[in-house]
Write an enzyme that holds these catalytic residues in place. Structure first.
Site, mmCIF file in Angstrom:
data_model
loop_
_atom_site.group_PDB
_atom_site.id
_atom_site.type_symbol
_atom_site.label_atom_id
_atom_site.label_comp_id
_atom_site.label_asym_id
_atom_site.label_seq_id
_atom_site.Cartn_x
_atom_site.Cartn_y
_atom_site.Cartn_z
ATOM 1 C CG HIS A 74 40.200 35.678 41.033
ATOM 2 N ND1 HIS A 74 41.520 36.234 41.507
ATOM 3 C CD2 HIS A 74 40.272 35.536 39.763
ATOM 4 C CE1 HIS A 74 41.978 36.818 40.305
ATOM 5 N NE2 HIS A 74 41.531 36.333 39.463
ATOM 6 C CG ASP A 307 43.677 33.835 38.784
ATOM 7 O OD1 ASP A 307 42.782 34.028 38.061
ATOM 8 O OD2 ASP A 307 44.906 34.162 38.592
HETATM 9 O O1 DOR Z 1 47.699 33.969 34.743
HETATM 10 C C1 DOR Z 1 46.506 34.391 34.477
HETATM 11 N N1 DOR Z 1 45.738 34.260 33.680
HETATM 12 N N2 DOR Z 1 46.504 35.679 35.088
HETATM 13 C C2 DOR Z 1 45.648 36.644 34.937
HETATM 14 O O2 DOR Z 1 45.495 37.701 35.478
HETATM 15 C C3 DOR Z 1 44.496 36.380 34.043
HETATM 16 C C4 DOR Z 1 44.210 34.865 33.841
HETATM 17 C C5 DOR Z 1 43.478 34.429 32.701
HETATM 18 O O3 DOR Z 1 42.445 34.910 32.521
HETATM 19 O O4 DOR Z 1 43.787 33.616 31.618
HETATM 20 ZN ZN ZN Z 2 42.428 36.332 37.423
#
Ligand code: DOR
Ligand code: ZN
Length: 452
Positions: A74, A307
Site C-alpha cells: 500500500h 500507506d
Molecule cells: O490519509 C490518506 N492519504 N488516506 C488516503 O486514503 C489517501 C492518502 C493519500 O493518497 O494522500
Molecule cells: Zn492509501
C-alpha cells in the site's frame, strides 16, 4: 499432414550442486536463529539453504541476519499529476529499496485516477526504467462494466468506500453489490479503504487530531467494513489500514485479510494539533493504539503496510483544517519495526510474516520467504545499528516523517534477484524494477489467504 512440431520443452532446471552466489550469515530457520548459507542460482532464485552450500562466489555477512525483503502492498507515489515537489516513481522507489522493500503495490488515486486501461498502460510505462523496486499497479474500478478489461492489465483493485485524497465519488449502497460481483469474477486482490461517510460526524471543521478522530470515528470504519464483508466469498478481499483491535478481530473472524499501518501502531491522537499526523482513517486514542499494537505484536494481524502518502511538507504546514491527509512511510516501515525487534518488543518471525511473506503471497509473488524457488530478494540486518530517524535524511521527495526522532534499524544491504541494490545503506542498483501482476498457483483457493 504432419502434426505440428512439438514445442521443444525447456531444458530441465540445472540441478547443480554449485550455486552462483552464496550468502552466509545467520537466519531464522525452523524456529530459531542459526548460522546459514543461502545459495542463489543464475536466475536470481534461492537454490539451497543449509549449513554449508557450495558456490562460485561467496559473501559472508558474519553475525548479521539475513531476512527476506519486504513487500509494501500500500503506497501512493504521485505520478501522474503530482506537483513539481511531489513524490515520483524514482524518489519513492529508491526510498522503498533503502527501507528494505523490494515490491510496492501502488495505488490508483493519482491525477487522473488509474481507472482506464490506457491510464494503466501509461503508468506502467512510467515505471519501466525508472523504478528501484518492482511495482504492482492497482486500478480504480469506477463501474462494474470496466472491471473485466481493467483486470486484464492491473495487478489488483483499490476500492474506496469514502472520499479521500484524489477520490471524490464513491459507490452508493445501490451500486456496491454489482461492483463487488464484478470484482469477484476477476482473480486479483481487492484492497478496500473502509470508511463510511454516512457515519461521519458533520459539524465544525476539526482543528486537532482528537477532533479528526471524532469526525471520522472508528464506528464509521466498522460500518464500512461490514459493507465490504458482504462481498462474495470468491473475492480476494483485503481491508486496508485497520485502526482498532476490535475491527481487526471482526475481519479476522471472517477469514478475510487486512493490514495495519505503522502510524496507527505507533502514533495516536496524543500528537495533538500536528497537521502532519492528520491521516485517513484517523489516528485513534492512545488506548486504541496500544490495543492495536498488542494485537499486531501477538501475531493476530495478518499484514503490515505503510500507506505511504508523501504530501509535500509545505502543504502539511498549513493550518490543521487545510492540511491534506496522509503520512509518508515506505522507507521507514521495516526500519521502525526492526527497531522494535531490537528492543525485544516484537518477535522477528511476526515481523517477517506480516511484512514479507503474507503480503507477497497475497499479491501472488514468489518472494518473502527463505524457500528454494523464491526470488533472492534478501536483506542483511545488523540489530546493533540503531539510529534516530530524520526526515531530511530520507529519500522521499517530501523530506519529512511523522516518526521524527524514533529509533530505526535500516538494512545494511538489500539484494534483488541476487544482485546487491543497497550497500551500507546507499542505493547502488539500477532503476530496473518491473511491473508485476499476481500469479496464483493453479487450483489455489480463491478469496483471502488464511491469516493464521
Ligand atoms: O490519509 C490518506 N492519504 N488516506 C488516503 O486514503 C489517501 C492518502 C493519500 O493518497 O494522500
Ligand atoms: Zn492509501
Amino acid at each position: 499432414m504432419a502434426p505440428p512440431a512439438r514445442a521443444r520443452s525447456r531444458a530441465p532446471a540445472r540441478r547443480s550442486a554449485e550455486a552462483e552466489l552464496v550468502l552466509a550469515g545467520r537466519a531464522f530457520v525452523r524456529g530459531r536463529l542459526q548460522p546459514v548459507e543461502i545459495g542463489v542460482d543464475a536466475d536470481g532464485r534461492l537454490a539451497a539453504i543449509g549449513k554449508s552450500v557450495a558456490g562460485a562466489r561467496r559473501h559472508d555477512v558474519g553475525e548479521r541476519i539475513l531476512i527476506p525483503a519486504a513487500t509494501d502492498l500500500h503506497v501512493h507515489f504521485r505520478e501522474p499529476g503530482g506537483s513539481p515537489e511531489a513524490e515520483t516513481i524514482p524518489t519513492g522507489s529508491v526510498g522503498a529499496a533503502i527501507g528494505g522493500v523490494s515490491l510496492v503495490g501502488e495505488m490508483p488515486n493519482t491525477e487522473p485516477t488509474t481507472s482506464t486501461t490506457d491510464r494503466l498502460d501509461e503508468k506502467a510505462d512510467r515505471v519501466r526504467g525508472r523504478s528501484a523496486v518492482d511495482v504492482l499497479l492497482y486500478a480504480h474500478p469506477s463501474s462494474p462494466g470496466q472491471v473485466a478489461a481493467l483486470g486484464r492489465r492491473a495487478g489488483g483493485f483499490k476500492l474506496y468506500l469514502s472520499p479521500t485524497t484524489g477520490i471524490d465519488r464513491v459507490p452508493s449502497a445501490g451500486e456496491l453489490p454489482a461492483l463487488l460481483e464484478a470484482l469477484a469474477r476477476v482473480d486479483l486482490p481487492v484492497s478496500v479503504h473502509a470508511e463510511e461517510p454516512l457515519a461521519f460526524r458533520a459539524g465544525a471543521a476539526p482543528t486537532d487530531l482528537v477532533g479528526w478522530d471524532a469526525a471520522r470515528p472508528a464506528a464509521s470504519e466498522a460500518a464500512a467494513v461490514m459493507r465490504a464483508l458482504a462481498a462474495p466469498a470468491a473475492l480476494r478481499l483485503h481491508v486496508a489500514h485497520v485502526t482498532t483491535a476490535a475491527i481487526g478481530r471482526t475481519i479476522r473472524d471472517r477469514q478475510v485479510s487486512f493490514e495495519v499501518s505503522p502510524h496507527h501502531l505507533l502514533l495516536s491522537t496524543e500528537s495533538g494539533r500536528d497537521p502532519r499526523a492528520k491521516v485517513n482513517p484517523p489516528l485513534r486514542s492512545e488506548a486504541e493504539r496500544a490495543a492495536l499494537w498488542e494485537e499486531y505484536r501477538a501475531g493476530r494481524a495478518p499484514m503490515v503496510a505503510s500507506d505511504h502518502a508523501p504530501h509535500p511538507v509545505a502543504t502539511k504546514e498549513l493550518p490543521f483544517e487545510a492540511a491534506p491527509s496522509g503520512v509518508p512511510g515506505v522507507e521507514t516501515l521495516l526500519p521502525l519495526l526492526l527497531a522494535r525487534v531490537a528492543a525485544a518488543e516484537l518477535p522477528l518471525p511476526v515481523l517477517t510474516a506480516t511484512a514479507c511473506d503474507r503480503p507477497a503471497r497475497h499479491l501472488g509473488q514468489p518472494q518473502g520467504r527463505l524457500s528454494p524457488g523464491h526470488r533472492a530478494n534478501l536483506l542483511v540486518v545488523d540489530f546493533r545499528r540503531r539510529q534516530r530517524l530524520r526526515g531530511d535524511r530520507l529519500h522521499s521527495a517530501c523530506g519529512w516523517t511523522p516518526f521524527e526522532g524514533r529509533e530505526a534499524v535500516f538494512p545494511v544491504e538489500h539484494w534483488r534477484d541476487g544482485v546487491r541494490i543497497v550497500d551500507d545503506g546507499e542505493y547502488v542498483g539500477r532503476l530496473d524494477g518491473q511491473v508485476v501482476r499476481p500469479e496464483y498457483a493453479p487450483g489455489a483457493v480463491r478469496g483471502a489467504p488464511p491469516v493464521g
